[in-house]
Structure formats: C-alpha cells, structure tokens
Scaffold this motif. Sequence first.
Motif, PDB file in Angstrom:
ATOM      1  N   THR A  75       0.837  -1.195   0.000  1.00  0.00           N
ATOM      2  CA  THR A  75       0.000   0.000   0.000  1.00  0.00           C
ATOM      3  C   THR A  75       0.874   1.247   0.000  1.00  0.00           C
ATOM      4  N   SER A  76       0.253   2.395  -0.162  1.00  0.00           N
ATOM      5  CA  SER A  76       1.010   3.646  -0.143  1.00  0.00           C
ATOM      6  C   SER A  76       0.064   4.783   0.210  1.00  0.00           C
ATOM      7  N   ASN A  77       0.576   5.758   0.949  1.00  0.00           N
ATOM      8  CA  ASN A  77      -0.270   6.935   1.200  1.00  0.00           C
ATOM      9  C   ASN A  77       0.236   8.129   0.381  1.00  0.00           C
ATOM     10  N   LYS A  78       0.911   7.802  -0.740  1.00  0.00           N
ATOM     11  CA  LYS A  78       1.532   8.885  -1.515  1.00  0.00           C
ATOM     12  C   LYS A  78       1.068   9.004  -2.967  1.00  0.00           C
ATOM     13  N   GLY A  79       0.203   8.101  -3.425  1.00  0.00           N
ATOM     14  CA  GLY A  79      -0.021   8.106  -4.889  1.00  0.00           C
ATOM     15  C   GLY A  79      -1.348   8.654  -5.359  1.00  0.00           C
ATOM     16  N   ASP A  80      -1.841   9.740  -4.778  1.00  0.00           N
ATOM     17  CA  ASP A  80      -3.112  10.305  -5.250  1.00  0.00           C
ATOM     18  C   ASP A  80      -2.991  10.631  -6.741  1.00  0.00           C
ATOM     19  N   PRO A  81      -3.740   9.925  -7.619  1.00  0.00           N
ATOM     20  CA  PRO A  81      -3.585  10.150  -9.061  1.00  0.00           C
ATOM     21  C   PRO A  81      -3.907  11.578  -9.494  1.00  0.00           C
ATOM     22  N   PHE A  82      -4.752  12.283  -8.721  1.00  0.00           N
ATOM     23  CA  PHE A  82      -5.153  13.640  -9.104  1.00  0.00           C
ATOM     24  C   PHE A  82      -4.103  14.684  -8.721  1.00  0.00           C
ATOM     25  N   ARG A  83      -3.183  14.286  -7.833  1.00  0.00           N
ATOM     26  CA  ARG A  83      -2.046  15.169  -7.519  1.00  0.00           C
ATOM     27  C   ARG A  83      -0.837  14.257  -7.247  1.00  0.00           C
ATOM     28  N   SER A  90      15.006  18.865 -10.418  1.00  0.00           N
ATOM     29  CA  SER A  90      14.581  20.210  -9.991  1.00  0.00           C
ATOM     30  C   SER A  90      13.616  20.178  -8.800  1.00  0.00           C
ATOM     31  N   GLY A  91      13.342  18.983  -8.263  1.00  0.00           N
ATOM     32  CA  GLY A  91      12.467  18.882  -7.088  1.00  0.00           C
ATOM     33  C   GLY A  91      11.240  18.035  -7.369  1.00  0.00           C
ATOM     34  N   ILE A  92      10.203  18.254  -6.565  1.00  0.00           N
ATOM     35  CA  ILE A  92       8.978  17.453  -6.705  1.00  0.00           C
ATOM     36  C   ILE A  92       7.942  18.256  -7.479  1.00  0.00           C
ATOM     37  N   THR A  93       7.388  17.646  -8.523  1.00  0.00           N
ATOM     38  CA  THR A  93       6.283  18.314  -9.224  1.00  0.00           C
ATOM     39  C   THR A  93       5.021  17.478  -9.029  1.00  0.00           C
ATOM     40  N   ILE A  94       3.906  18.176  -8.896  1.00  0.00           N
ATOM     41  CA  ILE A  94       2.625  17.504  -8.664  1.00  0.00           C
ATOM     42  C   ILE A  94       1.793  17.623  -9.941  1.00  0.00           C
ATOM     43  N   THR A  95       1.387  16.463 -10.481  1.00  0.00           N
ATOM     44  CA  THR A  95       0.599  16.515 -11.725  1.00  0.00           C
ATOM     45  C   THR A  95      -0.630  15.612 -11.615  1.00  0.00           C
ATOM     46  N   ILE A 248       2.413  19.006  14.838  1.00  0.00           N
ATOM     47  CA  ILE A 248       2.717  18.357  13.553  1.00  0.00           C
ATOM     48  C   ILE A 248       4.138  17.819  13.578  1.00  0.00           C
ATOM     49  N   LYS A 249       4.266  16.551  13.235  1.00  0.00           N
ATOM     50  CA  LYS A 249       5.588  15.911  13.217  1.00  0.00           C
ATOM     51  C   LYS A 249       6.309  16.241  11.919  1.00  0.00           C
ATOM     52  N   GLU A 250       5.515  16.219  10.825  1.00  0.00           N
ATOM     53  CA  GLU A 250       6.146  16.354   9.496  1.00  0.00           C
ATOM     54  C   GLU A 250       5.099  16.794   8.471  1.00  0.00           C
ATOM     55  N   LYS A 251       5.543  17.516   7.451  1.00  0.00           N
ATOM     56  CA  LYS A 251       4.665  17.799   6.302  1.00  0.00           C
ATOM     57  C   LYS A 251       5.354  17.255   5.060  1.00  0.00           C
ATOM     58  N   ASP A 252       4.622  16.512   4.273  1.00  0.00           N
ATOM     59  CA  ASP A 252       5.218  15.890   3.096  1.00  0.00           C
ATOM     60  C   ASP A 252       4.214  16.025   1.947  1.00  0.00           C
ATOM     61  N   VAL A 253       4.551  16.846   0.960  1.00  0.00           N
ATOM     62  CA  VAL A 253       3.605  17.122  -0.134  1.00  0.00           C
ATOM     63  C   VAL A 253       3.280  15.881  -0.954  1.00  0.00           C
ATOM     64  N   LYS A 254       4.113  14.833  -0.827  1.00  0.00           N
ATOM     65  CA  LYS A 254       3.873  13.632  -1.631  1.00  0.00           C
ATOM     66  C   LYS A 254       2.700  12.806  -1.080  1.00  0.00           C
ATOM     67  N   ARG A 255       2.388  13.023   0.207  1.00  0.00           N
ATOM     68  CA  ARG A 255       1.331  12.234   0.837  1.00  0.00           C
ATOM     69  C   ARG A 255      -0.051  12.730   0.414  1.00  0.00           C
ATOM     70  N   THR A 256      -1.024  11.807   0.391  1.00  0.00           N
ATOM     71  CA  THR A 256      -2.407  12.199   0.094  1.00  0.00           C
ATOM     72  C   THR A 256      -2.867  13.209   1.139  1.00  0.00           C
ATOM     73  N   ASP A 257      -2.571  12.938   2.430  1.00  0.00           N
ATOM     74  CA  ASP A 257      -2.755  13.955   3.472  1.00  0.00           C
ATOM     75  C   ASP A 257      -1.346  14.390   3.881  1.00  0.00           C
ATOM     76  N   PRO A 258      -0.919  15.592   3.467  1.00  0.00           N
ATOM     77  CA  PRO A 258       0.479  15.999   3.683  1.00  0.00           C
ATOM     78  C   PRO A 258       0.895  16.079   5.156  1.00  0.00           C
ATOM     79  N   VAL A 259      -0.079  16.236   6.058  1.00  0.00           N
ATOM     80  CA  VAL A 259       0.253  16.447   7.475  1.00  0.00           C
ATOM     81  C   VAL A 259       0.375  15.127   8.222  1.00  0.00           C
ATOM     82  N   ARG A 260       1.497  14.957   8.943  1.00  0.00           N
ATOM     83  CA  ARG A 260       1.637  13.797   9.842  1.00  0.00           C
ATOM     84  C   ARG A 260       1.710  14.342  11.268  1.00  0.00           C
ATOM     85  N   LEU A 261       0.726  13.961  12.083  1.00  0.00           N
ATOM     86  CA  LEU A 261       0.664  14.458  13.458  1.00  0.00           C
ATOM     87  C   LEU A 261       1.610  13.666  14.356  1.00  0.00           C
TER      88      LEU A 261
END
Length: 363
Positions: A75-83, A90-95, A248-261
């Motif tokens: 499983t993964s909490n990072k692969g939202d197809p819409f973002r 050059s970094g992370i791009t969201i498409t 908030i422990k961490e914010k990660d734009v790759k996650r479907t919910d970027p916030v990790r408490l």
Amino acid sequence: MAIILKKIGILTGGGDCPGLNAVIRSIAKPALSFFNAKVIGILDGFEGFVEGRMRELTRLDVTGIVNVGGTILGTSNKGDPFRFPRESASGITITDCSDMVLENYQQWGLDALIAIGGDGTMNIAHKLTGMGLNIIGVPKTIDNDLDATDITFGHDSALQIATEAIDRLQTTASSHHRVIVIEVMGRYAGWIALGSGLAGGADVILIPEIPFKWQTIFDFVWKRSKGARYSIICVAEGAKPANGNHIIKEKDVKRTDPVRLGGIGEIVASRIQEETKLETRVTVLGHTQRGGSPTAFDRILGTKFGAMALQAASRGEFGCMVSLIGRDVVTVKLEDAIRRQRLVPPDSQMVIAARAVGVCFGD
Ligand code: F6P
C-alpha cells in the motif's frame, strides 16, 4: 442491473491496518470460485495503479491469510492520481495523472475495482467514479474517522493493542508512583484514545474533540499523587489545548494527506513534570497499533465487507461503499462517506460513561 464479472481489480490504499488480507481473501475466493472471474491485485495502492503495477491473484495467494496483518498487495499513502508526485533533479512536481489510471483500467479489461482504504482512498474513488470507473469502496482505518459507517475495520485491532499497552503501563506506573503518558494514533479523531483509555482504565484522556486546559491536568494528577500515587494519561496524537494547535511531526507534499501528526505526548509529559515536579514518563505507541494479527471482530467484519463488496459489484451497484450500520452490512453512496470526518461527539455515551467513572478530559 446485474453484470457479468470477468475481471475484478482489488487495491489497498493509505496506511495499512489489520484485516486488509481478510477483505482481499473474501473478495478473491468467491470471485475465483463462484464467478469464475480473474482477480487482479493492484500493487501499492493508487501509486501502483498510476504506474501500471499489478499481478493476477490465484487461490493460493489468498489462502491462509485471514489472520495475517498488513496487506499482500502492498500500500502507499503517496499516490493520489489527481495530484501525483514526481521527483526530478529540480524537485517534486505535482501533476494530475488520473488519465493513466483510466488507461490502465481499460487496458487491463477490468469490469470493477474494489478499493479498500480510508478517507483519502474514498475521495479518490469518488472522483474516479465520476470518470466512468466502476468502483466500490471498503472502509478501512484504525482511526475510525470515516463517516456513513458505524465502524471501519482495523479499529478494533488497534484498540486491542493500545488497551494492552495501557494495561502494561498501569503496573509499572503504580510500582514507581509515576505519571505515564501514552500517545496513541487517530489523526483528528479521538476514537482510539477514548476507546483504549476507557478499556485500559486511564485516568486522563485527551482527545481532539475536547480541547484541554493545562491547569486542569496539573491539578488532577497532583491530587492523584496524594491518593493513588500514580496516573495514566492517554493522549490522542490530535489532542490540543484550548486555543492551541495540533502538533505536527512532518509535512510531506507527496502524501495524500500531507500532514503527519505526533509529538503532543512528549509535550504533555514534560509540562506535567515541569509544573508538578512529579516523575513523568512518555510512551509513543506508534505503528504497533497498525501491525500484527487482526482481532476476531476485524477478521469477521473484513470478511463480511469483502463478500458484500463483490455482491454489490455483481449487481452493478457502483459509486458506493460497503458500511456497517447496526449489525448489518449495507451499501452507502461514496459521497456520503467522504462528506465529513467522523469525530467523537463530546456528549457521546462513551464520554459520559468515562466521566462517570472519574476520567478527566482536561476540560
Ligand atoms: O490513518 C492511519 C494512521 O496510522 C494515523 O493514525 C496516523 O496519523 C498516520 O496514519 C501515520 O501515518 P504514517 O504511517 O505515514 O506514519
């Protein structure tokens, strides 16, 4: 309208939890035996769907897994197809890669997709339904924060694990006359803290739905230090003081919910020690709450959910989620499940009962 199911996809999305394999098994076994259908296991959630990763499941794959934690599909909490996050120099791009999901769905010849997951997965499933995919959701999460179902599978197992941890902390806290704080998961909902705190006999339970006052907690544990001489504080990761914010422990734009408490347990413990001078320790239960074997309740609920999801697919009932209402598994619209988070009502019977036995909510 009944449809002939020739190929069914199964996907597990978001954080894992005990009971996922019970659901996979109860979809795949009848699909293979009674519908004579092919079962396609999509690997690593929507991330794998976008990237076109899957494998066909056989009876052997789904044999002997009802009691096994995790998910055989990954499983993964990072692969939202819409973002969808892509890493480059050059970094992370969201498409928006939802067209790739549609392409793979068509190329694999799926008649239906059963998506097992929490609110992130159900949101994606709802959007994909709008693009014409035949989807049925199965509600999973230890947090129990999905609406339109009385309970999600996985929650009971997490409660069991957290309760056992509190039982163990009780004996060491009382032997050393200490305050022990235990931080449990749950995101913005306090179901795990409330349930395990109540079952484990915690003295203080802090949940996001009831913001706490520091002084109330200090006074409460101080008073107990003169009587029982120890205190157990069960704090939800989303708990916060009145007029304060979530930690908030961490914010990660790759996650479907970027916030990790995470982190409130440590803060509560150090403030108590500072203000009251009582010896205080903290335990952060973390991912043990998601690991290991499911409880009997989650195995049975997962099996019922999977079997009912397949039946709904054979009826051609898509855009829905299976749900437990009372004792019955029914189907509800996906949009009803994602409308809002299911939070603990501060006047719920569980809260009232906890107050009746002297639990302090810090309010
Ligand atoms: O939603 C399940 C959950 O375990 C939450 O309780 C917790 O906040 C989050 O997932 C942790 O996420 P991760 O596994 O990415 O650390």
